[in-house]
Design a protein around this motif. Structure first.
Motif: not given
Length: 570
Positions: A94-95, A100-102, A515-518
């Motif tokens: 992602h990004r 970026g984040q997987t 991980p940033a989920v919200s």
């Protein structure tokens, strides 16, 4: 099956585009191959709270905690289908392809890999199969398949990354966790109200009896292995050694040491499931020793006046020389002298080390003359060497120490320096009118009134089943929950949790950003500890990856910000 996508070769070359095709419900979808990092079978997932409804949980992949989305739910289709042999998780970047984040996308099956020329891709002019055109990048004629716009899809689930970044900058402890507790503060090693220097004790149970060790002598608490290596001709309470992070830890059994009855399922060659090993450190350069216990109960902070020496008549007996004292844990309504209905035996850490050294000596006798060389170097025979002493924040020279508790099937951690004590959940809680929904009420602790936060409500988790024993009126003999008391700079709050796992020392390299989920999750859970079976306890009964969600203590003490948390109903 696991396959790693190429980053350069085999990607977009000679105007030919490569895609991984998958099936989700009634859809056939195409994902750009350069964005795909791997395709794996559905792994074990750990639920992370405050995420979108499409979030299945966190998976452990190559040392990272990866959020896994149910792609059907993310696309507005009915999700939650039972996994089959064909179920796969497609890991995408992602990004950015390499940075970026997987993120994992759960799909019903992987259809294959498809190559197509750009002129064989039609633009999306209207909703295709009921999907939002903003999440689509075109239609493959050769599939036929619908091309997903991955960044747009993931951003829609996890929210605006810029907002998450602003949230992170709003807290000074975004990555470093809670700082050292000031002298006389409310940390695990700090003082308490009224200037009393209270003793922090880790309380555990063996054969229905309660024992304790000072928290500052406990390095961590680990799951018990299925098997231990016995030493020839050793005494019954010297169980042998177990492997911990490529080292050998001597193991002492309190049942045999104190002549307590053997529990059901405790076979001579193995250990019962669900038991724990309390790893005790000497504080003087000696190798640690493990103590096998049935259950970790709580962390108490007691006035030293409530810890009495062993009565002289009993102290003469060999059975009591392994005790340092007897604590009156129910010392009155405010934890001061005057009661004493509940007695806890406080173990002598020094005596435990003598037992551990005995295991090492017996192991050395079997190993031959080479064992003596190891002992001369200051290390026990095959035992784990001692680590640097803890700093003022409760962290060791090789990692951070956390109090770990359970909540809705997942494990959470708070820095030892932020936890004042861990108590049994009270039989009754005084309600607080006009309080936020997540405030269950208030509790009086030694004259201090602290609010109780129901962690399940705060994190938008399902309410505990009354049959599980987590309610205040649960069946006798079942765990009814704990209260984790968190304190900093004169502020106190109690967290209602399902149970206490114990203490854990996590190497620095095993801690990474969550991980940033919200935005709500990022405020409360900023880091995650990833421990695989090889790096933790060899032969662990779980035999799987262990993820511990590390909470931010400062955020839990800010009631105004907690009340403003944006929560998405699940």
């Amino acid at each position: 099956m696991t396959g790693t996508a190429p980053q350069e070769a085999g990607g977009e070359t000679d105007d030919v585009l490569d895609f991984v095709t998958v099936t989700v419900a009634d859809l056939r979808l195409a994902l750009p191959l350069p964005a795909v990092r791997a395709v794996i079978r559905l792994p074990e997932l750990v639920r992370i709270p405050l995420g979108p409804p499409s979030l299945d949980g966190l998976a452990h992949w190559h040392g990272d905690a990866v959020p896994v989305l149910d792609l059907a739910k993310a696309l507005g289709r009915p999700g939650g289908a039972a996994p089959t042999r064909e179920t796969r998780v497609v890991l995408v970047g992602h990004r950015g392809q390499t940075g970026g984040q997987t993120v994992g996308l759960r799909v019903d099956a992987m259809a294959g890999i498809l190559r197509s020329n750009p002129d064989r891709i039609d633009p999306v002019t209207q909703e295709e199969g009921g999907l939002d055109p903003a999440m689509l990048d075109g239609l493959l004629r050769d599939g036929p398949a619908t091309i997903l716009k991955l960044d747009a899809l993931i951003d829609r689930q996890f929210g605006n990354p810029a907002e998450t970044e602003r949230t992170d900058r709003g807290s000074a402890s975004a990555t470093a966790g809670v700082g050292p507790v000031p002298a006389g503060g409310t940390g695990a090693a700090g003082g308490a109200k009224g200037g009393i220097d209270r003793q922090a004790l880790l309380v555990f149970e063996v054969a229905g009896q309660e024992f304790a060790l000072p928290v500052d002598r406990v390095r961590e608490v680990l799951p018990a292995p299925r098997e231990v290596t016995r030493m020839a001709r050793s005494k019954a309470h010297l169980l042998g050694v177990m492997a911990v992070r490529d080292r050998l830890l001597p193991l002492v059994g309190l049942r045999a040491l104190f002549g307590l009855e053997a529990g059901e399922g405790h076979e001579p060659g193995g250990l019962a499931a669900g038991r724990r090993v309390v790893v005790v450190r000497s504080g003087s350069g000696q190798a640690p020793v493990g103590v096998l216990v049935d259950e970790v109960r709580e962390i108490l902070r007691l006035d030293p006046a409530l810890i009495d020496p062993v009565p002289p008549l009993l102290a003469r007996e060999p059975e009591f020389e392994d005790l340092d004292g007897i604590a009156r844990a129910d010392g009155g309504a405010d934890g001061v002298a005057g009661g004493g209905r509940r007695l806890v035996s406080v173990l002598s850490a020094e005596r435990l080390f003598r037992h551990g050294a005995a295991i090492g000596a017996e192991g050395g006798a079997e190993a031959g003359p080479e064992a003596g060389t190891a002992k001369a170097d200051g290390e026990g025979d095959g035992m784990e060497p001692a680590r640097p002493a803890d700093g003022p924040d409760g962290n060791t020279g090789t990692g951070e120490r956390f109090v770990v508790f359970r909540l809705a099937g997942a494990e959470y951690g708070l820095p030892v320096s932020a936890v004042r004590e861990v108590l049994r959940r009270p039989d009754s809680i005084t309600p607080l009118p006009n309080a936020p929904d997540f405030v269950a009420g208030v509790l009086t602790l030694r004259g201090e009134v602290l609010p109780l936060i129901d962690q399940r409500r705060l994190l938008n988790l399902p309410a505990a089943d009354s049959r599980s024993g987590l309610s205040t009126s649960g069946p006798a003999g079942l765990e009814r929950g704990r209260v984790v008391v968190v304190g900093r700079d004169g502020l106190l709050v109690g967290l209602l949790v399902d149970g206490l796992s114990g203490l854990l020392t996590v190497p620095a390299e095993r801690i990474g950003p969550a991980p940033a989920v919200s935005a709500a999750q990022r405020r409360l859970i900023r880091r995650v500890a990833s421990l695989d079976a090889a790096g933790d306890v060899a032969g662990d009964a779980a035999g799987a990856v262990r993820l511990v969600l590390l909470m931010d203590a400062d955020s839990l003490l800010d009631m105004d910000r907690l009340a403003e948390l944006p929560v998405t109903p699940r």
